[in-house]
Design a protein around this motif. Structure first.
Motif, PDB file in Angstrom:
ATOM      1  N   ASN A   1      -3.077  16.727   3.267  1.00 39.43           N
ATOM      2  CA  ASN A   1      -2.968  17.027   4.686  1.00 39.43           C
ATOM      3  C   ASN A   1      -2.549  15.749   5.420  1.00 39.43           C
ATOM      4  OD1 ASN A   1      -4.926  16.225   7.022  1.00 39.43           O
ATOM      5  ND2 ASN A   1      -6.296  16.323   5.233  1.00 39.43           N
ATOM      6  N   PRO A   2      -1.736  15.856   6.460  1.00 44.80           N
ATOM      7  CA  PRO A   2      -1.112  14.666   7.055  1.00 44.80           C
ATOM      8  C   PRO A   2      -2.082  13.637   7.587  1.00 44.80           C
ATOM      9  CG  PRO A   2      -0.737  16.633   8.406  1.00 44.80           C
ATOM     10  CD  PRO A   2      -1.279  17.100   7.109  1.00 44.80           C
ATOM     11  N   ALA A   3      -3.203  14.068   8.152  1.00 49.05           N
ATOM     12  CA  ALA A   3      -4.171  13.093   8.663  1.00 49.05           C
ATOM     13  C   ALA A   3      -4.677  12.200   7.535  1.00 49.05           C
ATOM     14  CB  ALA A   3      -5.337  13.810   9.344  1.00 49.05           C
ATOM     15  N   ALA A   4      -4.991  12.799   6.376  1.00 51.61           N
ATOM     16  CA  ALA A   4      -5.462  12.027   5.231  1.00 51.61           C
ATOM     17  C   ALA A   4      -4.352  11.122   4.684  1.00 51.61           C
ATOM     18  CB  ALA A   4      -5.968  12.968   4.131  1.00 51.61           C
ATOM     19  N   ILE A   5      -3.133  11.620   4.676  1.00 50.88           N
ATOM     20  CA  ILE A   5      -1.996  10.838   4.168  1.00 50.88           C
ATOM     21  C   ILE A   5      -1.843   9.541   4.956  1.00 50.88           C
ATOM     22  CG2 ILE A   5       0.536  10.769   4.087  1.00 50.88           C
ATOM     23  CD1 ILE A   5      -0.483  12.306   1.788  1.00 50.88           C
ATOM     24  N   TYR A   6      -1.821   9.623   6.278  1.00 52.14           N
ATOM     25  CA  TYR A   6      -1.591   8.430   7.098  1.00 52.14           C
ATOM     26  C   TYR A   6      -2.793   7.489   7.071  1.00 52.14           C
ATOM     27  CZ  TYR A   6       2.441  11.057   8.682  1.00 52.14           C
ATOM     28  OH  TYR A   6       3.618  11.765   8.714  1.00 52.14           O
ATOM     29  N   MET A   7      -3.999   8.032   6.994  1.00 49.03           N
ATOM     30  CA  MET A   7      -5.179   7.177   6.868  1.00 49.03           C
ATOM     31  C   MET A   7      -5.159   6.408   5.558  1.00 49.03           C
ATOM     32  SD  MET A   7      -8.529   9.088   8.439  1.00 49.03           S
ATOM     33  CE  MET A   7      -8.244  10.635   7.587  1.00 49.03           C
ATOM     34  N   ASP A   8      -4.864   7.099   4.461  1.00 48.84           N
ATOM     35  CA  ASP A   8      -4.875   6.443   3.152  1.00 48.84           C
ATOM     36  C   ASP A   8      -3.770   5.404   3.034  1.00 48.84           C
ATOM     37  OD1 ASP A   8      -7.119   7.602   2.129  1.00 48.84           O
ATOM     38  OD2 ASP A   8      -6.087   9.204   1.063  1.00 48.84           O
ATOM     39  N   LEU A   9      -2.610   5.670   3.615  1.00 51.65           N
ATOM     40  CA  LEU A   9      -1.543   4.676   3.588  1.00 51.65           C
ATOM     41  C   LEU A   9      -1.940   3.425   4.364  1.00 51.65           C
ATOM     42  CD1 LEU A   9       1.742   6.776   3.949  1.00 51.65           C
ATOM     43  CD2 LEU A   9       1.033   5.364   2.009  1.00 51.65           C
ATOM     44  N   MET A  10      -2.599   3.609   5.500  1.00 48.93           N
ATOM     45  CA  MET A  10      -3.058   2.462   6.286  1.00 48.93           C
ATOM     46  C   MET A  10      -4.125   1.682   5.512  1.00 48.93           C
ATOM     47  SD  MET A  10      -2.572   0.828   9.135  1.00 48.93           S
ATOM     48  CE  MET A  10      -1.863   1.986  10.314  1.00 48.93           C
ATOM     49  N   ARG A  11      -5.032   2.393   4.871  1.00 45.63           N
ATOM     50  CA  ARG A  11      -6.065   1.731   4.066  1.00 45.63           C
ATOM     51  C   ARG A  11      -5.449   0.964   2.902  1.00 45.63           C
ATOM     52  NH1 ARG A  11      -9.551   7.313   4.226  1.00 45.63           N
ATOM     53  NH2 ARG A  11     -10.952   6.792   5.959  1.00 45.63           N
ATOM     54  N   PHE A  12      -4.476   1.574   2.250  1.00 44.50           N
ATOM     55  CA  PHE A  12      -3.792   0.918   1.135  1.00 44.50           C
ATOM     56  C   PHE A  12      -3.102  -0.365   1.595  1.00 44.50           C
ATOM     57  CE2 PHE A  12       0.296   0.449  -1.169  1.00 44.50           C
ATOM     58  CZ  PHE A  12      -0.207   0.107  -2.417  1.00 44.50           C
ATOM     59  N   ALA A  13      -2.490  -0.330   2.771  1.00 43.34           N
ATOM     60  CA  ALA A  13      -1.787  -1.506   3.287  1.00 43.34           C
ATOM     61  C   ALA A  13      -2.748  -2.599   3.709  1.00 43.34           C
ATOM     62  CB  ALA A  13      -0.902  -1.105   4.470  1.00 43.34           C
ATOM     63  N   LEU A  14      -3.923  -2.216   4.193  1.00 40.21           N
ATOM     64  CA  LEU A  14      -4.813  -3.169   4.860  1.00 40.21           C
ATOM     65  C   LEU A  14      -5.924  -3.709   3.975  1.00 40.21           C
ATOM     66  CD1 LEU A  14      -5.135  -4.307   7.776  1.00 40.21           C
ATOM     67  CD2 LEU A  14      -6.741  -2.446   8.206  1.00 40.21           C
ATOM     68  N   ILE A  15      -6.456  -2.871   3.078  1.00 34.76           N
ATOM     69  CA  ILE A  15      -7.677  -3.224   2.341  1.00 34.76           C
ATOM     70  C   ILE A  15      -7.330  -3.611   0.907  1.00 34.76           C
ATOM     71  CG2 ILE A  15      -9.960  -2.425   1.651  1.00 34.76           C
ATOM     72  CD1 ILE A  15      -9.732  -0.304   3.904  1.00 34.76           C
ATOM     73  N   ASP A  16      -7.749  -4.788   0.501  1.00 26.47           N
ATOM     74  CA  ASP A  16      -7.419  -5.286  -0.838  1.00 26.47           C
ATOM     75  C   ASP A  16      -8.013  -4.414  -1.943  1.00 26.47           C
ATOM     76  OD1 ASP A  16      -6.001  -7.364   0.224  1.00 26.47           O
ATOM     77  OD2 ASP A  16      -7.589  -8.863   0.000  1.00 26.47           O
ATOM     78  N   GLY A  17      -9.230  -3.922  -1.766  1.00 20.17           N
ATOM     79  CA  GLY A  17      -9.887  -3.153  -2.813  1.00 20.17           C
ATOM     80  C   GLY A  17      -9.539  -1.685  -2.840  1.00 20.17           C
ATOM     81  N   TYR A  18      -8.580  -1.269  -2.009  1.00 14.95           N
ATOM     82  CA  TYR A  18      -8.199   0.145  -1.954  1.00 14.95           C
ATOM     83  C   TYR A  18      -6.812   0.272  -2.562  1.00 14.95           C
ATOM     84  CZ  TYR A  18      -8.321   4.932  -0.162  1.00 14.95           C
ATOM     85  OH  TYR A  18      -8.358   6.294  -0.052  1.00 14.95           O
ATOM     86  N   GLY A  19      -6.764   0.575  -3.873  1.00 13.91           N
ATOM     87  CA  GLY A  19      -5.502   0.549  -4.602  1.00 13.91           C
ATOM     88  C   GLY A  19      -4.750   1.863  -4.602  1.00 13.91           C
ATOM     89  N   ALA A  20      -3.599   1.855  -5.284  1.00 13.70           N
ATOM     90  CA  ALA A  20      -2.719   3.013  -5.317  1.00 13.70           C
ATOM     91  C   ALA A  20      -3.342   4.207  -6.032  1.00 13.70           C
ATOM     92  CB  ALA A  20      -1.398   2.641  -6.000  1.00 13.70           C
ATOM     93  N   GLU A  21      -4.374   3.962  -6.853  1.00  9.09           N
ATOM     94  CA  GLU A  21      -5.020   5.073  -7.559  1.00  9.09           C
ATOM     95  C   GLU A  21      -5.721   6.035  -6.596  1.00  9.09           C
ATOM     96  OE1 GLU A  21      -7.963   1.681  -7.258  1.00  9.09           O
ATOM     97  OE2 GLU A  21      -5.838   1.919  -7.797  1.00  9.09           O
ATOM     98  N   ASN A  22      -5.942   5.592  -5.373  1.00 10.40           N
ATOM     99  CA  ASN A  22      -6.583   6.445  -4.373  1.00 10.40           C
ATOM    100  C   ASN A  22      -5.586   7.319  -3.614  1.00 10.40           C
ATOM    101  OD1 ASN A  22      -9.507   5.389  -4.366  1.00 10.40           O
ATOM    102  ND2 ASN A  22      -8.316   3.514  -4.141  1.00 10.40           N
ATOM    103  N   LEU A  23      -4.303   7.153  -3.885  1.00 13.11           N
ATOM    104  CA  LEU A  23      -3.268   7.880  -3.150  1.00 13.11           C
ATOM    105  C   LEU A  23      -2.717   9.027  -3.989  1.00 13.11           C
ATOM    106  CD1 LEU A  23      -1.278   4.808  -1.757  1.00 13.11           C
ATOM    107  CD2 LEU A  23      -3.143   6.043  -0.665  1.00 13.11           C
ATOM    108  N   PRO A  24      -2.332  10.122  -3.362  1.00 11.31           N
ATOM    109  CA  PRO A  24      -1.697  11.218  -4.100  1.00 11.31           C
ATOM    110  C   PRO A  24      -0.295  10.802  -4.531  1.00 11.31           C
ATOM    111  CG  PRO A  24      -1.668  11.679  -1.743  1.00 11.31           C
ATOM    112  CD  PRO A  24      -2.494  10.432  -1.922  1.00 11.31           C
ATOM    113  N   PRO A  25       0.291  11.466  -5.522  1.00  8.90           N
ATOM    114  CA  PRO A  25       1.650  11.111  -5.958  1.00  8.90           C
ATOM    115  C   PRO A  25       2.685  11.366  -4.869  1.00  8.90           C
ATOM    116  CG  PRO A  25       0.905  13.153  -7.009  1.00  8.90           C
ATOM    117  CD  PRO A  25      -0.286  12.575  -6.313  1.00  8.90           C
ATOM    118  N   HIS A  26       3.748  10.541  -4.892  1.00  8.64           N
ATOM    119  CA  HIS A  26       4.860  10.666  -3.933  1.00  8.64           C
ATOM    120  C   HIS A  26       4.366  10.609  -2.478  1.00  8.64           C
ATOM    121  CE1 HIS A  26       7.005  11.873  -7.523  1.00  8.64           C
ATOM    122  NE2 HIS A  26       6.235  12.947  -7.660  1.00  8.64           N
TER     123      HIS A  26
END
Length: 309
Positions: A254-279
């Motif tokens: 869902n778009p709200a989760a997508i944009y939150m997770d992308l921001m977290r991935f960009a900002l937080i060192d311990g929040y890696g790509a494994e927390n993001l959905p594919p593509h």
């Protein structure tokens, strides 16, 4: 033309008008008349909006300044409000309910604060969009301008408010060990994509709210449900690992989760790509383009009806 009267005089009658027999629409076309407030073509509408860009920016800045003009702390509430929300959520979800499972404290706190700030951006844009037309009927009825200027301006206002809040977000991230790096550059495209998405939502809600003002009373409940379903306070994959996979997939995409997770991935060192959905970037772009373009066309189709009735 002339004819003889009963006393032998001659009366002269007017010659038939060349407009006799023409309908109202044919008369208007003949003399170049157009309907007042008629909807222009789509590309002409975009051109008119671009011509009002200075108004859109100035209106959003004025609304932002006036928002907290009656409060003693003034613009500080732009930052204090989401920060206080994050504190409440941390006490309830982080300490009492254990929603921070699977994450260290140095990750969870910036994770939570980022989620609150980013979701508030979308939530505020939607709520402002609902009232964009119905709450500004005096302006809509008094002046002729592209009505899309209003919801776009309100979405821009919320972007400016988020940019103020980002200062605090950066401080929180650094306080818990996530220092500036190249990944922080990704914040720019994330904000741009989310702004386009929020703008489209504001346009959709502006048209809906102009017809049904009571929608403004319903939307807080809808937004609260969306917030709880978007992983603002918890990691969706971790919390739903014992549930059917499709549930976590739906919530993560869902778009709200997508944009939150992308921001977290960009900002937080311990929040890696494994927390993001594919593509994830393709999905974020797709949501932004689909909702922005669809919302714009949807709003434009009712342009001539705003402020009437």
């Amino acid at each position: 033309m002339s004819e003889t009267t009963h006393d032998g005089g001659v009366a002269v009658s007017a010659a038939p008008s060349p407009d006799d027999g023409l309908s109202a629409s044919e008369l208007a076309a003949k003399y170049g008349l157009t309907v007042s407030g008629a909807r222009p073509g789509l590309f002409e509408y975009v051109r008119q909006l671009w011509g009002r860009r200075h108004f859109i920016i100035a209106f959003s800045q004025a609304k932002l300044t006036a928002q907290y003009s009656q409060a003693k702390l003034g613009q500080l509430w732009q930052v204090a409000t989401p920060l206080l929300n994050a504190l409440v959520y941390y006490l309830i979800f982080g300490l009492i309910l254990g929603a921070n499972r699977g994450m260290e404290k140095s990750v969870y706190i910036p994770f939570l604060v980022t989620g609150v700030f980013v979701f508030t951006f979308t939530q505020s844009s939607v709520m402002a969009g609902v009232r964009a037309i119905s709450g500004n009927l005096g302006l809509v009825r008094a002046l002729h301008f592209p009505r899309a200027s209003l919801p776009i301006s309100f979405a821009l206002q919320q972007l400016q408010q988020l940019l103020f809040s980002m200062i605090v977000l950066f401080i929180v991230a650094c306080a818990f060990g996530s220092f500036p790096s190249l990944s922080w550059v990704l914040i720019i495209p994330v904000l741009l994509l989310q702004f386009l998405f929020n703008m489209g939502l504001a346009l959709i809600m502006a048209r809906a709210g102009s017809k049904t003002p009571d929608l403004a009373q319903l939307m807080p409940f809808v937004m609260r449900t969306w917030m709880y379903a978007s992983g603002v306070m918890f990691s969706i994959p971790i919390m739903l690992k014992d549930k059917p996979t499709w549930i976590a997939d739906v919530l993560q995409w869902n778009p709200a989760a997508i944009y939150m997770d992308l921001m977290r991935f960009a900002l937080i060192d311990g929040y890696g790509a494994e927390n993001l959905p594919p593509h994830v970037w393709a999905v974020a772009l797709g949501w932004a383009v689909l909702v922005a373009a669809g919302g714009f066309v949807y709003f434009w189709k009712s342009e001539e009806r705003y402020g009437r009735g």
